[in-house]
Design a protein around this motif. Structure first.
Motif, PDB file in Angstrom:
ATOM      1  N   PRO A 107      45.025  42.961 -43.333  1.00 33.17           N
ATOM      2  CA  PRO A 107      43.952  43.060 -42.449  1.00 33.17           C
ATOM      3  C   PRO A 107      43.244  42.071 -41.594  1.00 33.17           C
ATOM      4  O   PRO A 107      43.051  41.116 -42.669  1.00 33.17           O
ATOM      5  CB  PRO A 107      42.933  43.969 -43.379  1.00 33.17           C
ATOM      6  CG  PRO A 107      43.724  44.564 -44.644  1.00 33.17           C
ATOM      7  CD  PRO A 107      44.790  43.373 -44.671  1.00 33.17           C
ATOM      8  N   LEU A 111      40.531  46.590 -45.947  1.00 24.80           N
ATOM      9  CA  LEU A 111      40.617  47.708 -45.340  1.00 24.80           C
ATOM     10  C   LEU A 111      39.668  48.512 -44.551  1.00 24.80           C
ATOM     11  O   LEU A 111      39.567  48.938 -43.772  1.00 24.80           O
ATOM     12  CB  LEU A 111      41.599  48.807 -46.142  1.00 24.80           C
ATOM     13  CG  LEU A 111      43.154  48.380 -46.448  1.00 24.80           C
ATOM     14  CD1 LEU A 111      43.586  49.544 -47.154  1.00 24.80           C
ATOM     15  CD2 LEU A 111      43.787  48.526 -44.901  1.00 24.80           C
ATOM     16  N   TYR A 112      38.342  48.360 -45.449  1.00 26.80           N
ATOM     17  CA  TYR A 112      37.344  49.101 -44.977  1.00 26.80           C
ATOM     18  C   TYR A 112      36.114  48.232 -44.840  1.00 26.80           C
ATOM     19  O   TYR A 112      36.090  47.374 -45.812  1.00 26.80           O
ATOM     20  CB  TYR A 112      37.133  50.309 -46.103  1.00 26.80           C
ATOM     21  CG  TYR A 112      35.997  51.044 -45.616  1.00 26.80           C
ATOM     22  CD1 TYR A 112      36.147  52.238 -44.233  1.00 26.80           C
ATOM     23  CD2 TYR A 112      34.530  50.876 -45.848  1.00 26.80           C
ATOM     24  CE1 TYR A 112      35.183  52.802 -44.365  1.00 26.80           C
ATOM     25  CE2 TYR A 112      33.473  51.778 -45.322  1.00 26.80           C
ATOM     26  CZ  TYR A 112      33.872  52.678 -44.315  1.00 26.80           C
ATOM     27  OH  TYR A 112      32.818  53.489 -44.074  1.00 26.80           O
ATOM     28  N   TYR A 114      37.615  51.705 -41.020  1.00 26.68           N
ATOM     29  CA  TYR A 114      38.695  51.184 -41.469  1.00 26.68           C
ATOM     30  C   TYR A 114      39.127  50.009 -40.319  1.00 26.68           C
ATOM     31  O   TYR A 114      39.069  50.246 -39.178  1.00 26.68           O
ATOM     32  CB  TYR A 114      39.892  52.306 -41.381  1.00 26.68           C
ATOM     33  CG  TYR A 114      39.702  52.879 -42.764  1.00 26.68           C
ATOM     34  CD1 TYR A 114      39.980  52.550 -44.099  1.00 26.68           C
ATOM     35  CD2 TYR A 114      39.141  54.407 -42.658  1.00 26.68           C
ATOM     36  CE1 TYR A 114      40.025  53.186 -45.114  1.00 26.68           C
ATOM     37  CE2 TYR A 114      38.933  54.933 -43.971  1.00 26.68           C
ATOM     38  CZ  TYR A 114      39.203  54.584 -45.137  1.00 26.68           C
ATOM     39  OH  TYR A 114      39.291  55.243 -46.126  1.00 26.68           O
ATOM     40  N   GLU A 115      39.760  49.023 -40.900  1.00 31.25           N
ATOM     41  CA  GLU A 115      40.138  47.961 -39.955  1.00 31.25           C
ATOM     42  C   GLU A 115      41.501  48.377 -39.207  1.00 31.25           C
ATOM     43  O   GLU A 115      42.222  49.233 -39.546  1.00 31.25           O
ATOM     44  CB  GLU A 115      40.603  46.638 -40.681  1.00 31.25           C
ATOM     45  CG  GLU A 115      41.217  45.710 -40.249  1.00 31.25           C
ATOM     46  CD  GLU A 115      40.075  44.874 -39.292  1.00 31.25           C
ATOM     47  OE1 GLU A 115      40.245  45.040 -38.121  1.00 31.25           O
ATOM     48  OE2 GLU A 115      39.359  44.460 -40.057  1.00 31.25           O
ATOM     49  N   TYR A 171      45.588  43.928 -37.552  1.00 29.00           N
ATOM     50  CA  TYR A 171      46.398  43.390 -38.749  1.00 29.00           C
ATOM     51  C   TYR A 171      47.155  42.340 -38.278  1.00 29.00           C
ATOM     52  O   TYR A 171      47.898  42.258 -37.232  1.00 29.00           O
ATOM     53  CB  TYR A 171      47.252  44.710 -39.243  1.00 29.00           C
ATOM     54  CG  TYR A 171      46.524  45.738 -39.836  1.00 29.00           C
ATOM     55  CD1 TYR A 171      46.247  45.725 -41.061  1.00 29.00           C
ATOM     56  CD2 TYR A 171      45.730  46.787 -39.120  1.00 29.00           C
ATOM     57  CE1 TYR A 171      45.441  46.657 -41.828  1.00 29.00           C
ATOM     58  CE2 TYR A 171      44.840  47.760 -39.647  1.00 29.00           C
ATOM     59  CZ  TYR A 171      44.785  47.615 -41.124  1.00 29.00           C
ATOM     60  OH  TYR A 171      43.903  48.549 -41.615  1.00 29.00           O
ATOM     61  N   LEU A 221      46.401  55.808 -41.048  1.00 27.80           N
ATOM     62  CA  LEU A 221      46.737  54.371 -41.226  1.00 27.80           C
ATOM     63  C   LEU A 221      48.156  54.424 -41.808  1.00 27.80           C
ATOM     64  O   LEU A 221      48.837  53.559 -41.672  1.00 27.80           O
ATOM     65  CB  LEU A 221      45.601  53.590 -42.160  1.00 27.80           C
ATOM     66  CG  LEU A 221      45.929  52.269 -42.605  1.00 27.80           C
ATOM     67  CD1 LEU A 221      46.102  51.242 -41.483  1.00 27.80           C
ATOM     68  CD2 LEU A 221      44.937  51.457 -43.275  1.00 27.80           C
ATOM     69  N   LEU A 276      51.315  45.599 -48.120  1.00 27.46           N
ATOM     70  CA  LEU A 276      49.924  45.554 -47.627  1.00 27.46           C
ATOM     71  C   LEU A 276      49.073  44.552 -48.673  1.00 27.46           C
ATOM     72  O   LEU A 276      48.950  44.770 -49.723  1.00 27.46           O
ATOM     73  CB  LEU A 276      49.483  46.920 -47.446  1.00 27.46           C
ATOM     74  CG  LEU A 276      47.911  46.864 -47.004  1.00 27.46           C
ATOM     75  CD1 LEU A 276      47.672  46.459 -45.510  1.00 27.46           C
ATOM     76  CD2 LEU A 276      47.310  48.283 -47.161  1.00 27.46           C
ATOM     77  N   CYS A 303      45.595  42.796 -49.305  1.00 32.08           N
ATOM     78  CA  CYS A 303      44.098  43.018 -49.005  1.00 32.08           C
ATOM     79  C   CYS A 303      43.322  41.765 -49.987  1.00 32.08           C
ATOM     80  O   CYS A 303      43.890  41.917 -51.091  1.00 32.08           O
ATOM     81  CB  CYS A 303      43.606  44.389 -49.347  1.00 32.08           C
ATOM     82  SG  CYS A 303      44.456  45.606 -48.296  1.00 32.08           S
ATOM     83  N   PRO A 337      41.979  48.788 -52.093  1.00 31.50           N
ATOM     84  CA  PRO A 337      41.212  49.738 -51.346  1.00 31.50           C
ATOM     85  C   PRO A 337      40.785  50.835 -52.139  1.00 31.50           C
ATOM     86  O   PRO A 337      40.767  50.964 -53.452  1.00 31.50           O
ATOM     87  CB  PRO A 337      42.385  50.024 -50.257  1.00 31.50           C
ATOM     88  CG  PRO A 337      43.555  49.747 -50.697  1.00 31.50           C
ATOM     89  CD  PRO A 337      43.347  48.537 -51.647  1.00 31.50           C
TER      90      PRO A 337
END
Length: 103
Positions: free
Chosen positions: A9, A14-15, A21-22, A25, A53, A65, A67, A71
């Protein structure tokens, strides 16, 4: 972290409060390459074209993913359930990758 496409992100999470929400990316084609060899592009999740998503990540061939922090449980479960690894910033490789992206 392994090989394959990695999504990060844009702001690391992500949030984001007040934003949701992002949608932007970093996509790294070869997530195990050395920082200087990264093949990075920016992609935008259009939630009108792809409402979830998880579906967007799958459609883009994302394997990992990354982060800053884990999340929410429901979104993490959905992403992991689709076969995508969720890696947080406490992982050394993930942390280095985010630092190289200035996230």
């Amino acid at each position: 972290m392994g090989s394959g496409k990695v999504a990060v992100p844009y702001y690391g999470s992500l949030y984001r409060a007040k934003v949701g929400y992002e949608r932007i990316y970093f996509i790294i084609e070869n997530g195990h390459a050395k920082d200087k060899d990264l093949d990075v592009s920016l992609c935008v999740w259009d939630n009108k074209a792809e409402p979830t998503l998880t579906g967007w990540l799958e459609h883009n061939g994302i394997v990992n993913l990354v982060c800053r922090e884990d999340p929410e449980k429901n979104i993490k479960d959905a992403i992991v359930g689709s076969g995508i690894n969720v890696i947080n910033g406490s992982d050394n490789h993930a942390s280095r990758l985010m630092n190289s992206l200035l996230v």
